[in-house]
Design a protein around this motif. Structure first.
Motif, PDB file in Angstrom:
ATOM      1  N   MET A   1     -38.998 -23.831 -49.015  1.00 54.86           N
ATOM      2  CA  MET A   1     -39.082 -23.149 -50.117  1.00 54.86           C
ATOM      3  C   MET A   1     -39.341 -25.007 -50.997  1.00 54.86           C
ATOM      4  SD  MET A   1     -38.419 -19.972 -52.223  1.00 54.86           S
ATOM      5  CE  MET A   1     -37.126 -20.231 -52.516  1.00 54.86           C
ATOM      6  N   GLN A   2     -40.097 -24.227 -52.495  1.00 56.49           N
ATOM      7  CA  GLN A   2     -40.225 -24.978 -53.884  1.00 56.49           C
ATOM      8  C   GLN A   2     -39.404 -24.790 -54.518  1.00 56.49           C
ATOM      9  OE1 GLN A   2     -43.584 -26.212 -55.814  1.00 56.49           O
ATOM     10  NE2 GLN A   2     -43.444 -28.124 -55.055  1.00 56.49           N
ATOM     11  N   ALA A   3     -38.274 -25.688 -54.922  1.00 56.55           N
ATOM     12  CA  ALA A   3     -38.038 -25.151 -56.506  1.00 56.55           C
ATOM     13  C   ALA A   3     -37.651 -26.126 -57.578  1.00 56.55           C
ATOM     14  CB  ALA A   3     -36.425 -25.128 -55.633  1.00 56.55           C
ATOM     15  N   LEU A   4     -38.099 -25.268 -58.415  1.00 59.24           N
ATOM     16  CA  LEU A   4     -37.884 -26.930 -59.741  1.00 59.24           C
ATOM     17  C   LEU A   4     -36.066 -27.154 -59.709  1.00 59.24           C
ATOM     18  CD1 LEU A   4     -39.516 -28.665 -61.940  1.00 59.24           C
ATOM     19  CD2 LEU A   4     -39.105 -26.189 -63.192  1.00 59.24           C
ATOM     20  N   CYS A   5     -35.459 -27.937 -60.392  1.00 60.17           N
ATOM     21  CA  CYS A   5     -34.085 -28.566 -60.797  1.00 60.17           C
ATOM     22  C   CYS A   5     -34.506 -28.813 -62.467  1.00 60.17           C
ATOM     23  CB  CYS A   5     -33.922 -29.603 -60.314  1.00 60.17           C
ATOM     24  SG  CYS A   5     -33.158 -28.795 -57.857  1.00 60.17           S
ATOM     25  N   ALA A   6     -33.883 -27.943 -63.215  1.00 62.88           N
ATOM     26  CA  ALA A   6     -34.623 -28.679 -64.749  1.00 62.88           C
ATOM     27  C   ALA A   6     -31.939 -28.537 -64.958  1.00 62.88           C
ATOM     28  CB  ALA A   6     -34.418 -27.153 -65.460  1.00 62.88           C
ATOM     29  N   PRO A   7     -31.953 -29.929 -65.165  1.00 60.22           N
ATOM     30  CA  PRO A   7     -31.422 -30.276 -65.953  1.00 60.22           C
ATOM     31  C   PRO A   7     -30.947 -30.042 -67.432  1.00 60.22           C
ATOM     32  CG  PRO A   7     -32.350 -32.026 -65.676  1.00 60.22           C
ATOM     33  CD  PRO A   7     -33.959 -31.321 -65.293  1.00 60.22           C
ATOM     34  N   THR A   8     -29.071 -29.683 -67.334  1.00 59.04           N
ATOM     35  CA  THR A   8     -29.240 -28.297 -68.086  1.00 59.04           C
ATOM     36  C   THR A   8     -27.558 -28.285 -68.556  1.00 59.04           C
ATOM     37  OG1 THR A   8     -28.446 -26.033 -68.605  1.00 59.04           O
ATOM     38  CG2 THR A   8     -28.324 -26.448 -66.626  1.00 59.04           C
ATOM     39  N   GLU A   9     -27.472 -27.946 -69.179  1.00 62.41           N
ATOM     40  CA  GLU A   9     -25.974 -28.631 -70.150  1.00 62.41           C
ATOM     41  C   GLU A   9     -24.458 -27.309 -69.482  1.00 62.41           C
ATOM     42  OE1 GLU A   9     -24.081 -31.347 -71.387  1.00 62.41           O
ATOM     43  OE2 GLU A   9     -26.739 -32.471 -70.855  1.00 62.41           O
ATOM     44  N   ASN A  10     -25.322 -26.597 -69.532  1.00 62.29           N
ATOM     45  CA  ASN A  10     -24.752 -24.722 -69.855  1.00 62.29           C
ATOM     46  C   ASN A  10     -25.422 -23.798 -68.812  1.00 62.29           C
ATOM     47  OD1 ASN A  10     -27.201 -23.775 -71.523  1.00 62.29           O
ATOM     48  ND2 ASN A  10     -25.261 -24.539 -73.566  1.00 62.29           N
ATOM     49  N   SER A  11     -24.597 -22.697 -68.207  1.00 64.26           N
ATOM     50  CA  SER A  11     -25.773 -21.795 -67.584  1.00 64.26           C
ATOM     51  C   SER A  11     -26.441 -22.780 -66.268  1.00 64.26           C
ATOM     52  CB  SER A  11     -26.739 -20.940 -68.300  1.00 64.26           C
ATOM     53  OG  SER A  11     -27.724 -21.693 -68.319  1.00 64.26           O
ATOM     54  N   ALA A  12     -25.705 -23.431 -65.716  1.00 63.42           N
ATOM     55  CA  ALA A  12     -26.103 -23.740 -64.576  1.00 63.42           C
ATOM     56  C   ALA A  12     -25.945 -22.830 -63.296  1.00 63.42           C
ATOM     57  CB  ALA A  12     -25.274 -25.276 -64.528  1.00 63.42           C
ATOM     58  N   ASP A  13     -27.380 -23.181 -62.331  1.00 63.29           N
ATOM     59  CA  ASP A  13     -27.111 -22.416 -60.749  1.00 63.29           C
ATOM     60  C   ASP A  13     -26.618 -23.314 -60.168  1.00 63.29           C
ATOM     61  OD1 ASP A  13     -28.798 -20.261 -62.218  1.00 63.29           O
ATOM     62  OD2 ASP A  13     -30.336 -21.765 -62.041  1.00 63.29           O
ATOM     63  N   VAL A  14     -26.520 -24.162 -60.202  1.00 63.39           N
ATOM     64  CA  VAL A  14     -25.835 -25.061 -58.745  1.00 63.39           C
ATOM     65  C   VAL A  14     -25.240 -26.533 -59.682  1.00 63.39           C
ATOM     66  CG1 VAL A  14     -28.320 -26.327 -58.302  1.00 63.39           C
ATOM     67  CG2 VAL A  14     -25.920 -26.429 -56.931  1.00 63.39           C
ATOM     68  N   LYS A  15     -24.261 -27.109 -58.954  1.00 63.83           N
ATOM     69  CA  LYS A  15     -23.987 -28.346 -59.516  1.00 63.83           C
ATOM     70  C   LYS A  15     -23.946 -29.732 -58.806  1.00 63.83           C
ATOM     71  CE  LYS A  15     -21.109 -26.735 -63.169  1.00 63.83           C
ATOM     72  NZ  LYS A  15     -19.885 -26.439 -63.753  1.00 63.83           N
ATOM     73  N   CYS A  16     -24.134 -30.493 -59.063  1.00 64.36           N
ATOM     74  CA  CYS A  16     -24.029 -31.880 -57.922  1.00 64.36           C
ATOM     75  C   CYS A  16     -23.055 -32.086 -57.333  1.00 64.36           C
ATOM     76  CB  CYS A  16     -24.792 -33.287 -58.668  1.00 64.36           C
ATOM     77  SG  CYS A  16     -24.866 -34.445 -57.418  1.00 64.36           S
TER      78      CYS A  16
END
Ligand code: ZN
Length: 82
Positions: A1-16
């Motif tokens: 399924m599709q997900a949108l990844c938005a870069p964030t400085e805090n409250s990240a759901d996932v990290k590279c």
């Protein structure tokens, strides 16, 4: 399924896994099992940015890739990203 990844400085759901840059995730579907099943694909996508020698995009992007404007993707609309 599709997900949108938005870069964030805090409250990240996932990290590279490589540079540990954080991203917030907006999902097309709210089912947790579906989201968990899609996570490996997202991590693979983040790794691919490094494999290609490119930076992560500064703006939100879709996984799998979406040819249209990310703001109009199902994940963005249904996930409430905008
Ligand atoms: Zn990275």
């Amino acid at each position: 399924m599709q997900a949108l990844c938005a870069p964030t400085e805090n409250s990240a759901d996932v990290k590279c896994p490589i540079c540990s840059k954080g991203f917030r995730l907006f999902w097309e579907r709210t089912s947790k099992p579906d989201q968990l099943a899609a996570l490996p694909e997202i991590l693979k996508h983040l790794r691919a940015h490094h494999d290609e020698g490119t930076e992560h995009p500064e703006t939100a992007f879709n996984v799998p890739s979406w040819s249209g404007n990310p703001e109009f993707s199902g994940a963005a609309l249904l996930g409430g990203a905008y």
